[in-house]
Design an enzyme around this catalytic site. Structure first.
Site, short mmCIF file in Angstrom:
data_model
loop_
_atom_site.label_atom_id
_atom_site.label_comp_id
_atom_site.label_asym_id
_atom_site.label_seq_id
_atom_site.Cartn_x
_atom_site.Cartn_y
_atom_site.Cartn_z
N GLN A 177 9.29 -8.40 65.45
CA GLN A 177 8.14 -7.70 64.22
C GLN A 177 8.70 -8.21 62.92
O GLN A 177 7.79 -8.56 61.85
CB GLN A 177 8.30 -6.45 64.44
CG GLN A 177 7.50 -5.70 63.47
CD GLN A 177 7.92 -4.03 63.65
OE1 GLN A 177 6.98 -3.49 64.37
NE2 GLN A 177 8.63 -3.27 62.94
N HIS B 40 16.64 4.94 61.13
CA HIS B 40 15.60 4.88 60.04
C HIS B 40 16.38 5.47 58.83
O HIS B 40 16.08 4.87 57.67
CB HIS B 40 14.53 5.83 60.39
CG HIS B 40 13.68 5.64 61.54
ND1 HIS B 40 13.57 6.41 62.81
CD2 HIS B 40 12.52 4.82 61.61
CE1 HIS B 40 12.62 5.90 63.59
NE2 HIS B 40 12.18 4.72 63.04
N LEU C 218 12.19 10.34 63.43
CA LEU C 218 13.00 9.51 62.85
C LEU C 218 14.60 9.70 63.36
O LEU C 218 14.64 10.78 63.67
CB LEU C 218 13.17 10.09 61.25
CG LEU C 218 11.85 9.70 60.57
CD1 LEU C 218 11.75 10.14 59.07
CD2 LEU C 218 11.31 8.32 60.55
#
Length: 279
Positions: free
Chosen positions: A154, A38, A34
């Site tokens: 995505q 994030h 992370l």
């Protein structure tokens, strides 16, 4: 303190209790390692949800390169520290056998938006993404899910997935978080050498210049060819694709008559970097 849960049954019980109390649950799916990018998703989830789950699962199904899977950075202890600092309620970190138990035989495939660019260069990648995301939505039972716009393609695949399968989760895209020099934050950046890290910001700089040229009326084909050459001249080993696509449907864009996005994948050393910007 962030509670670590590894069993989907235990997680479902926890979420059911939240929902009985009328709470809205948000989820941030990650593969760990992370960083501040994030954390921007976590903060958005905190603002828009009563309870927040972060998932960490390095999904073998979406890697078409075994070495890339092995090299993917992992540091759960560091990740837990970051999540606790942000007040995350639960870290869901299942093992591979929990996600793909013996006999698992289902693959979720999203056509259309998954096929160009990443789909062409990483065969099977988006099948792995769609399958694990569908599983994580089922496991977490979240009402909202937060994804970064850095992985633009995505994000479109996930949106198509939940629309087509009537999965009751709202997908929220969050802006790409960048370093001060413009490099998009990514877990893969830690693999760059000092020399490569100095070159990496050129990717975004070249894209910005190309986007401005397009806004001024330059030819799409010539602009993209020039930009690709500049990326290689900067020191990148390869440019897998540099394309202009429509925001809706990710169709090839020949002009700016409709909202468009410029997307790139390029290799620097042995690290594959992706980025995208609005045009």
């Amino acid at each position: 303190m962030t509670q670590v849960i590894r069993s989907s049954a235990e997680l479902r019980e926890k979420v059911a209790g939240w929902k009985r109390s009328g709470m809205l649950v948000g989820v941030v799916p990650t593969m760990g390692a992370l960083h501040d990018g994030h954390m921007s998703l976590v903060r958005a989830a905190r603002e828009q949800s009563d309870r927040v789950i972060v998932t960490i699962f390095v999904n073998p199904m979406q890697f078409n390169n075994v070495d890339d899977l092995k090299k993917y950075p992992r540091d759960e202890g560091h990740d837990i520290g970051m999540l606790e600092a942000e007040g995350v309620d639960v870290l869901f970190a299942p093992g591979v056998d929990e996600v793909y138990p013996e006999g698992f035989a289902t693959v979720v495939s999203v056509a259309g938006v998954s096929e160009p660019m990443e789909g062409a260069f990483r065969p099977g990648h988006f099948d792995g993404v769609a399958t694990v995301v569908a599983k994580l939505f089922g496991m977490t039972q979240a009402g909202r899910a937060f994804f970064g716009e850095k992985d633009w393609q995505q994000l479109q695949v996930v949106k198509r997935l939940v629309t087509d399968l009537n999965i009751p989760v709202r997908i929220i895209g969050c802006p790409t978080i960048r370093e001060a020099d413009g490099l998009a934050m990514s877990s893969r950046n830690v693999r760059l050498s000092a020399e490569e890290r100095a070159v990496a910001p050129r990717l975004h700089a070249v894209m910005q210049a190309a986007a401005e040229a397009l806004r001024q009326g330059a030819s799409v084909q010539e602009t993209l060819q020039t930009a690709q050459a500049e990326i290689l001249e900067a020191g990148f080993a390869d440019v897998e694709y540099l394309e202009l696509r429509t925001v809706e449907g990710l169709r090839p864009a020949c002009d700016l008559s409709a909202p468009a996005r410029m997307l790139v994948a390029a290799t620097l050393g042995d690290v594959r970097l992706i980025d995208n910007i609005a045009v």
